[in-house]
Structure formats: structure tokens, C-alpha cells
Design a protein around this motif. Structure first.
Motif, PDB file in Angstrom:
ATOM      1  N   GLU A  42       6.198   2.045  10.837  1.00  0.00           N
ATOM      2  CA  GLU A  42       6.035   2.947   9.768  1.00  0.00           C
ATOM      3  C   GLU A  42       7.262   2.893   8.758  1.00  0.00           C
ATOM      4  N   ASP A  43       6.989   3.235   7.591  1.00  0.00           N
ATOM      5  CA  ASP A  43       8.032   3.412   6.328  1.00  0.00           C
ATOM      6  C   ASP A  43       8.735   2.100   6.370  1.00  0.00           C
ATOM      7  N   SER A  63       2.524   3.570   5.666  1.00  0.00           N
ATOM      8  CA  SER A  63       3.527   3.681   4.518  1.00  0.00           C
ATOM      9  C   SER A  63       4.476   2.667   4.372  1.00  0.00           C
ATOM     10  N   CYS A  64       3.834   1.444   4.465  1.00  0.00           N
ATOM     11  CA  CYS A  64       4.754   0.348   4.663  1.00  0.00           C
ATOM     12  C   CYS A  64       4.379  -0.367   3.202  1.00  0.00           C
ATOM     13  N   GLU A  65       5.443  -1.102   2.806  1.00  0.00           N
ATOM     14  CA  GLU A  65       5.213  -2.056   1.519  1.00  0.00           C
ATOM     15  C   GLU A  65       5.886  -3.369   2.117  1.00  0.00           C
ATOM     16  N   PHE A  66       4.465  -4.072   1.600  1.00  0.00           N
ATOM     17  CA  PHE A  66       4.584  -5.813   1.706  1.00  0.00           C
ATOM     18  C   PHE A  66       4.742  -6.180   0.553  1.00  0.00           C
ATOM     19  N   ASN A  83      -1.899   3.996   3.918  1.00  0.00           N
ATOM     20  CA  ASN A  83      -1.094   4.129   2.718  1.00  0.00           C
ATOM     21  C   ASN A  83      -0.097   3.072   2.724  1.00  0.00           C
ATOM     22  N   CYS A  84      -0.404   1.993   2.907  1.00  0.00           N
ATOM     23  CA  CYS A  84       0.393   0.813   2.537  1.00  0.00           C
ATOM     24  C   CYS A  84       0.165   0.310   1.064  1.00  0.00           C
ATOM     25  N   ARG A  85       0.940  -0.507   0.674  1.00  0.00           N
ATOM     26  CA  ARG A  85       1.170  -1.211  -0.567  1.00  0.00           C
ATOM     27  C   ARG A  85       1.196  -2.663  -0.180  1.00  0.00           C
ATOM     28  N   VAL A 102      -6.806   2.390   4.659  1.00  0.00           N
ATOM     29  CA  VAL A 102      -7.177   3.738   4.249  1.00  0.00           C
ATOM     30  C   VAL A 102      -5.973   4.149   3.321  1.00  0.00           C
ATOM     31  N   GLY A 103      -6.346   4.333   1.885  1.00  0.00           N
ATOM     32  CA  GLY A 103      -5.511   4.932   0.678  1.00  0.00           C
ATOM     33  C   GLY A 103      -4.539   3.821   0.495  1.00  0.00           C
ATOM     34  N   CYS A 104      -4.869   2.444   0.700  1.00  0.00           N
ATOM     35  CA  CYS A 104      -3.873   1.319   0.465  1.00  0.00           C
ATOM     36  C   CYS A 104      -3.940   1.052  -1.003  1.00  0.00           C
ATOM     37  N   SER A 105      -3.080   0.251  -1.503  1.00  0.00           N
ATOM     38  CA  SER A 105      -2.914  -0.411  -2.721  1.00  0.00           C
ATOM     39  C   SER A 105      -2.693  -1.827  -2.628  1.00  0.00           C
ATOM     40  N   ALA A 106      -3.600  -2.659  -3.070  1.00  0.00           N
ATOM     41  CA  ALA A 106      -3.680  -3.921  -2.688  1.00  0.00           C
ATOM     42  C   ALA A 106      -4.222  -4.951  -3.754  1.00  0.00           C
TER      43      ALA A 106
END
Length: 222
Positions: A42-43, A63-66, A83-85, A102-106
Motif C-alpha cells: 500500500e502507498d 494506491s501504488c505508483e509504478f 487505485n494504482c498508477r 480497479v480505478g487505475c491509471s495505466a
């Protein structure tokens, strides 16, 4: 209870056995073909790292950012991304088995030649992503963006698009027969010269009129 079309495939019910930080996860990824299971991440922010063909099972990433993370050749089984990016990440030749986004930006995510078996995505942006040459058995997308996404020469089985934006979807060489596009935006697809990819698709009447224009057919108003 949610309608089946809004339910994911990942089996991650119950509290995870452990919570992993970035340092602990990177230690796991140091080994080739590493295995990590039943954990919550998380985060977390990862940049320019490589998973070295690891296997992740029964995991939740929240809520992770890769950023420029190399997931190539990795296996994700019963994994949920919430909610990951993903920024310029690659999952080429990976195996995604019962995976939810779910709710991701890719945008721009590369899944070239990946195998997808039971993948669900909701409210996720896959614009400009590369799904070319994927092998799919059960893919369900709801309210997702796939603007100018590449889906060339893919093998598709049990695929559904529900209220998605598929503007300029590149489906060159991909058979779409039996797929229902009627609730989605399916405008200006990239096709082969004979438009054979469109044979057998399901569309709404207004979509049929627009697609007829690709074939040079003029439909007169009543």
C-alpha cells in the motif's frame, strides 16, 4: 450484491497475511523467478525497478505508483490493483490469471504477447496501451478508456466491453466476431484494408451507420 459484470476475478478475500514495504518487496524481486504471496502492498512508489520474472499470488496493491517498472515475464495470480498508477511500465509476455484493475491509471502500459485469463478492469485508463498479440480467455472491461490502444493480432475469447471508450482502437488482424460494442464508444477503429475484423461484431444501430461509412455505404435519412 453487485451484478456479475461489476465483479472481479481475483480471489483475495479476507485480510492478507502480511503487509510489505518497498524495501521488503525489492528484496524479494532481487532473486530470479521469486515468489511472493498473500500480502498487502500500500502507498508504495517504485521507479526503474525490475521484478525479474517474479510470481505474485493472492496480493493486493493499493494506491501504488509504478514508474518505468519492468514486470516482463512475471506471473500475477489472484492479484488486485486498486487505485494504482502505471507510468511507462511493461508486462510483456506476462501471465495475468484472475487479476483485477480497479480505478487505475495505466496509459501506455505494454502487455505485448501476454496471456490474460480472467482479467477484470473497472474505471481504468488503458489509453495508448499495447495489448498486441495477447492471448485472452475471459476479459471483462467496464467504464474503461482504451483510446488509441493497440490490440493487433490478438486472440480473443470471452471478451466484453461495457461503457468503454474505444476511440481509434487498433484491431488490425484481430477477429472481433461475437464481441458486443453496443454500449461503448467504438469510433474510427484501425482496421485492415478489407475490414474483415468487423465481421460478426455486435453494434447499436447508430454505430452501424457510422461503420457503414468506412465501407463507402451511404445511409439515407427517412
Amino acid at each position: 450484491m453487485l451484478s456479475k459484470r461489476f465483479q472481479g476475478f481475483a480471489e483475495v478475500a479476507g485480510a492478507p497475511a502480511q503487509k510489505l514495504g518497498s524495501d521488503e518487496l525489492l528484496d524479494v524481486f532481487e532473486d530470479e523467478d521469486a515468489y511472493v504471496a498473500h500480502a498487502l502492498v500500500e502507498d508504495m512508489e517504485l521507479a526503474y525497478e525490475c521484478t525479474h520474472a517474479a510470481t505474485c499470488e493472492g496480493m493486493t496493491f493499493r494506491s501504488c505508483e509504478f514508474d518505468h517498472v519492468d514486470f516482463r515475464d512475471s506471473t500475477f495470480r489472484d492479484v488486485r490493483f486498486e487505485n494504482c498508477r502505471f507510468i511507462n511500465c511493461a508486462m510483456d509476455k506476462g501471465w495475468l490469471n484472475r487479476v483485477d484493475f480497479v480505478g487505475c491509471s495505466a496509459p501506455g502500459l505494454s502487455l505485448l504477447q501476454a496471456r490474460l485469463a480472467g482479467v477484470f478492469a473497472c474505471d481504468t485508463d488503458f489509453s495508448y496501451a499495447n495489448f498486441s498479440e495477447v492471448s485472452v480467455d475471459q476479459l471483462r472491461l467496464h467504464s474503461c478508456r482504451l483510446r488509441e490502444t493497440a490490440l493487433q493480432r490478438a486472440k480473443l475469447k470471452r471478451v466484453s466491453f461495457d461503457e468503454c471508450d474505444l476511440t481509434r482502437l487498433d484491431v488490425f488482424g484481430t477477429k472481433l466476431a461475437g464481441i458486443d460494442f453496443s454500449t461503448s464508444i467504438f469510433q474510427a477503429p484501425v482496421l485492415s484494408g478489407d475490414y474483415h475484423e468487423l465481421r460478426g461484431i455486435i453494434v447499436a444501430p447508430e454505430q452501424a451507420i457510422e461503420l457503414a461509412g468506412l465501407l463507402g455505404v451511404r445511409v439515407l435519412d427517412e
